[in-house]
Write a protein that holds these residues in place. Structure first.
Motif, PDB file in Angstrom:
ATOM      1  N   LEU A  81       0.837  -1.197   0.000  1.00 22.21           N
ATOM      2  CA  LEU A  81       0.000   0.000   0.000  1.00 22.21           C
ATOM      3  C   LEU A  81       0.875   1.250   0.000  1.00 22.21           C
ATOM      4  N   LEU A  82       0.623   2.158  -0.960  1.00 22.82           N
ATOM      5  CA  LEU A  82       1.329   3.428  -1.006  1.00 22.82           C
ATOM      6  C   LEU A  82       0.613   4.458  -0.133  1.00 22.82           C
ATOM      7  N   ASN A  83       1.292   5.545   0.153  1.00 22.47           N
ATOM      8  CA  ASN A  83       0.718   6.579   1.024  1.00 22.47           C
ATOM      9  C   ASN A  83      -0.525   7.224   0.431  1.00 22.47           C
ATOM     10  N   ASP A  84      -0.642   7.214  -0.912  1.00 18.24           N
ATOM     11  CA  ASP A  84      -1.801   7.843  -1.553  1.00 18.24           C
ATOM     12  C   ASP A  84      -2.998   6.902  -1.670  1.00 18.24           C
ATOM     13  N   GLY A  85      -2.889   5.690  -1.107  1.00 15.43           N
ATOM     14  CA  GLY A  85      -4.004   4.748  -1.098  1.00 15.43           C
ATOM     15  C   GLY A  85      -3.992   3.745  -2.224  1.00 15.43           C
ATOM     16  N   ARG A  86      -3.149   3.951  -3.235  1.00 18.27           N
ATOM     17  CA  ARG A  86      -3.033   2.970  -4.302  1.00 18.27           C
ATOM     18  C   ARG A  86      -2.167   1.796  -3.859  1.00 18.27           C
ATOM     19  N   VAL A  87      -2.274   0.685  -4.575  1.00 20.07           N
ATOM     20  CA  VAL A  87      -1.496  -0.505  -4.242  1.00 20.07           C
ATOM     21  C   VAL A  87      -0.512  -0.773  -5.374  1.00 20.07           C
ATOM     22  N   LEU A  88       0.757  -0.862  -5.027  1.00 18.08           N
ATOM     23  CA  LEU A  88       1.802  -1.171  -5.991  1.00 18.08           C
ATOM     24  C   LEU A  88       2.023  -2.681  -6.002  1.00 18.08           C
ATOM     25  N   VAL A  89       1.903  -3.285  -7.179  1.00 17.59           N
ATOM     26  CA  VAL A  89       2.121  -4.720  -7.359  1.00 17.59           C
ATOM     27  C   VAL A  89       3.370  -4.882  -8.213  1.00 17.59           C
ATOM     28  N   MET A  90       4.347  -5.632  -7.705  1.00 18.03           N
ATOM     29  CA  MET A  90       5.647  -5.709  -8.345  1.00 18.03           C
ATOM     30  C   MET A  90       6.098  -7.140  -8.565  1.00 18.03           C
ATOM     31  N   GLY A  91       6.760  -7.356  -9.718  1.00 17.56           N
ATOM     32  CA  GLY A  91       7.502  -8.587  -9.958  1.00 17.56           C
ATOM     33  C   GLY A  91       6.658  -9.839  -9.997  1.00 17.56           C
ATOM     34  N   GLY A  92       7.254 -10.931  -9.553  1.00 16.85           N
ATOM     35  CA  GLY A  92       6.609 -12.227  -9.623  1.00 16.85           C
ATOM     36  C   GLY A  92       7.366 -13.136 -10.566  1.00 16.85           C
ATOM     37  N   ILE A  93       7.007 -14.405 -10.562  1.00 15.24           N
ATOM     38  CA  ILE A  93       7.681 -15.398 -11.390  1.00 15.24           C
ATOM     39  C   ILE A  93       7.568 -15.008 -12.861  1.00 15.24           C
ATOM     40  N   GLY A  94       8.707 -14.840 -13.523  1.00 14.42           N
ATOM     41  CA  GLY A  94       8.727 -14.519 -14.941  1.00 14.42           C
ATOM     42  C   GLY A  94       8.457 -13.068 -15.271  1.00 14.42           C
ATOM     43  N   ASN A  95       8.285 -12.223 -14.259  1.00 19.52           N
ATOM     44  CA  ASN A  95       7.986 -10.806 -14.493  1.00 19.52           C
ATOM     45  C   ASN A  95       8.929  -9.949 -13.657  1.00 19.52           C
ATOM     46  N   ARG A  96      10.205 -10.086 -13.913  1.00 19.89           N
ATOM     47  CA  ARG A  96      11.225  -9.542 -13.015  1.00 19.89           C
ATOM     48  C   ARG A  96      11.227  -8.023 -12.915  1.00 19.89           C
ATOM     49  N   ASP A  97      10.888  -7.334 -13.997  1.00 17.01           N
ATOM     50  CA  ASP A  97      11.065  -5.880 -13.968  1.00 17.01           C
ATOM     51  C   ASP A  97       9.767  -5.096 -14.061  1.00 17.01           C
ATOM     52  N   SER A  98       8.626  -5.774 -14.091  1.00 16.84           N
ATOM     53  CA  SER A  98       7.357  -5.089 -14.331  1.00 16.84           C
ATOM     54  C   SER A  98       6.601  -4.803 -13.047  1.00 16.84           C
ATOM     55  N   GLY A  99       5.735  -3.791 -13.115  1.00 15.89           N
ATOM     56  CA  GLY A  99       4.892  -3.438 -11.984  1.00 15.89           C
ATOM     57  C   GLY A  99       3.625  -2.766 -12.459  1.00 15.89           C
ATOM     58  N   GLU A 100       2.663  -2.645 -11.561  1.00 12.82           N
ATOM     59  CA  GLU A 100       1.416  -1.963 -11.875  1.00 12.82           C
ATOM     60  C   GLU A 100       0.799  -1.411 -10.600  1.00 12.82           C
ATOM     61  N   LEU A 101      -0.095  -0.455 -10.777  1.00 11.67           N
ATOM     62  CA  LEU A 101      -0.757   0.203  -9.654  1.00 11.67           C
ATOM     63  C   LEU A 101      -2.252  -0.065  -9.718  1.00 11.67           C
ATOM     64  N   TRP A 102      -2.832  -0.447  -8.570  1.00  7.41           N
ATOM     65  CA  TRP A 102      -4.283  -0.612  -8.458  1.00  7.41           C
ATOM     66  C   TRP A 102      -4.860   0.598  -7.749  1.00  7.41           C
ATOM     67  N   ASP A 103      -5.903   1.183  -8.344  1.00  4.98           N
ATOM     68  CA  ASP A 103      -6.553   2.368  -7.787  1.00  4.98           C
ATOM     69  C   ASP A 103      -7.926   1.967  -7.261  1.00  4.98           C
ATOM     70  N   SER A 104      -8.157   2.161  -5.967  1.00  2.44           N
ATOM     71  CA  SER A 104      -9.437   1.760  -5.371  1.00  2.44           C
ATOM     72  C   SER A 104     -10.608   2.572  -5.928  1.00  2.44           C
ATOM     73  N   ALA A 105     -10.324   3.787  -6.422  1.00  5.82           N
ATOM     74  CA  ALA A 105     -11.393   4.629  -6.959  1.00  5.82           C
ATOM     75  C   ALA A 105     -11.952   4.072  -8.263  1.00  5.82           C
ATOM     76  N   THR A 106     -11.084   3.458  -9.070  1.00  6.80           N
ATOM     77  CA  THR A 106     -11.514   2.908 -10.365  1.00  6.80           C
ATOM     78  C   THR A 106     -11.587   1.396 -10.361  1.00  6.80           C
ATOM     79  N   GLY A 107     -10.880   0.761  -9.416  1.00 14.61           N
ATOM     80  CA  GLY A 107     -10.837  -0.696  -9.388  1.00 14.61           C
ATOM     81  C   GLY A 107      -9.991  -1.280 -10.492  1.00 14.61           C
ATOM     82  N   GLU A 108      -9.155  -0.477 -11.133  1.00 16.03           N
ATOM     83  CA  GLU A 108      -8.370  -0.928 -12.267  1.00 16.03           C
ATOM     84  C   GLU A 108      -6.874  -0.916 -11.961  1.00 16.03           C
ATOM     85  N   PHE A 109      -6.144  -1.744 -12.713  1.00  8.50           N
ATOM     86  CA  PHE A 109      -4.688  -1.799 -12.638  1.00  8.50           C
ATOM     87  C   PHE A 109      -4.085  -1.048 -13.824  1.00  8.50           C
ATOM     88  N   GLU A 110      -3.064  -0.252 -13.555  1.00 10.91           N
ATOM     89  CA  GLU A 110      -2.369   0.494 -14.600  1.00 10.91           C
ATOM     90  C   GLU A 110      -0.881   0.158 -14.553  1.00 10.91           C
TER      91      GLU A 110
END
Length: 254
Positions: A81-110
């Motif tokens: 959880l970031l200070n602005d309320g969004r959630v930062l999702v990072m990495g994972g198996i096979g996705n070493r350098d990628s990330g995305e942000l989830w916004d509770s206001a829209t329910g979408e990942f960017e």
């Protein structure tokens, strides 16, 4: 066909010491993340079997509601959880350098800008100023990494910072009450594991060796206590013990 992962959930009441049912996920999951949101709900994301759709658990009625979908399948990733309320999702198996942000206001990942360096088993923490620090991990050749970088969600940019003292993966990253960052343990899956610890100061961009733990640890936990000390528990190799780090005294106590 996917293995029989679980859909069930339960909640623990520290006052009674009891567990009770907490509803059922829409999708069975394994190696997913659960992130506490500012409004008390919990975001569930990813997992083995390409669980793209995320869902949100509401404690008021113990229900799980589907939300947006990840842009990339993720398992064994990190969500914070970031200070602005969004959630930062990072990495994972096979996705070493990628990330995305989830916004509770829209329910979408960017999707966000990729890390400067690919990393497996990414470990990071949100700094006092709202930026996200990531350190170590495995490189593309599955060697241990000692570099570190910081993500600024306001500008969607990654900046390289000074490197760790020791190469690490599966370590812990804990922001102390004074804003410095404690890193402990880690190592390769098959060892050797590390006893060493170090502290990062973002103001001077320096890593300083801290007192070592009593026991080498890998895949352990580190929890900031209310008095400013850090409780370290468990880890690979049947580490059924715990120790506490006092940053003021730079000492560990079993």
């Amino acid at each position: 066909m996917d293995p029989p992962y679980h859909k069930s959930a339960e909640i623990f009441d520290p006052e009674t010491g009891e567990w009770s049912p907490a509803g059922e996920l829409n999708l069975s999951r394994r190696s997913h993340t659960a992130t506490l949101l500012q409004d008390g709900r919990v975001l569930i994301a990813g997992g083995n079997g390409k669980r793209m759709i995320a869902e949100v658990w509401d404690p008021t009625d113990m229900s799980f509601t589907k939300t947006g979908s990840l842009n990339i399948p993720r398992a064994d990733h990190q969500a914070i959880l970031l200070n602005d309320g969004r959630v930062l999702v990072m990495g994972g198996i096979g996705n070493r350098d990628s990330g995305e942000l989830w916004d509770s206001a829209t329910g979408e990942f960017e999707s966000i800008a990729p890390m400067l360096e690919p990393r497996d088993e990414v470990k990071g923490a949100v700094l006092s100023d709202g930026r996200f620090l990531v350190s170590g991990g495995y490189n593309v050749n599955y060697g241990l990494n000692k570099t570190a970088e910081i993500y600024d969600p306001a500008t969607d940019t990654w900046t390289a910072i000074s490197s760790l003292v020791d190469k690490r993966a599966n370590h812990t990253v804990t922001v102390l009450q004074d804003g410095r960052v404690l890193v402990t343990g880690g190592g390769k899956e098959d060892g050797p594991y590390l006893k060493s610890a170090e502290i990062y100061d973002s103001e001077s961009d320096t890593w300083t060796t801290a007192a070592p733990m009593a026991i080498s640890r890998h895949s352990h936990t580190a929890t900031l206590l209310q008095d400013g000390r850090v409780l370290v528990v468990g880890g690979r190799g049947k580490r059924n013990n715990a120790e506490i780090f006092d940053p003021a005294a730079n000492t560990w106590t079993r």
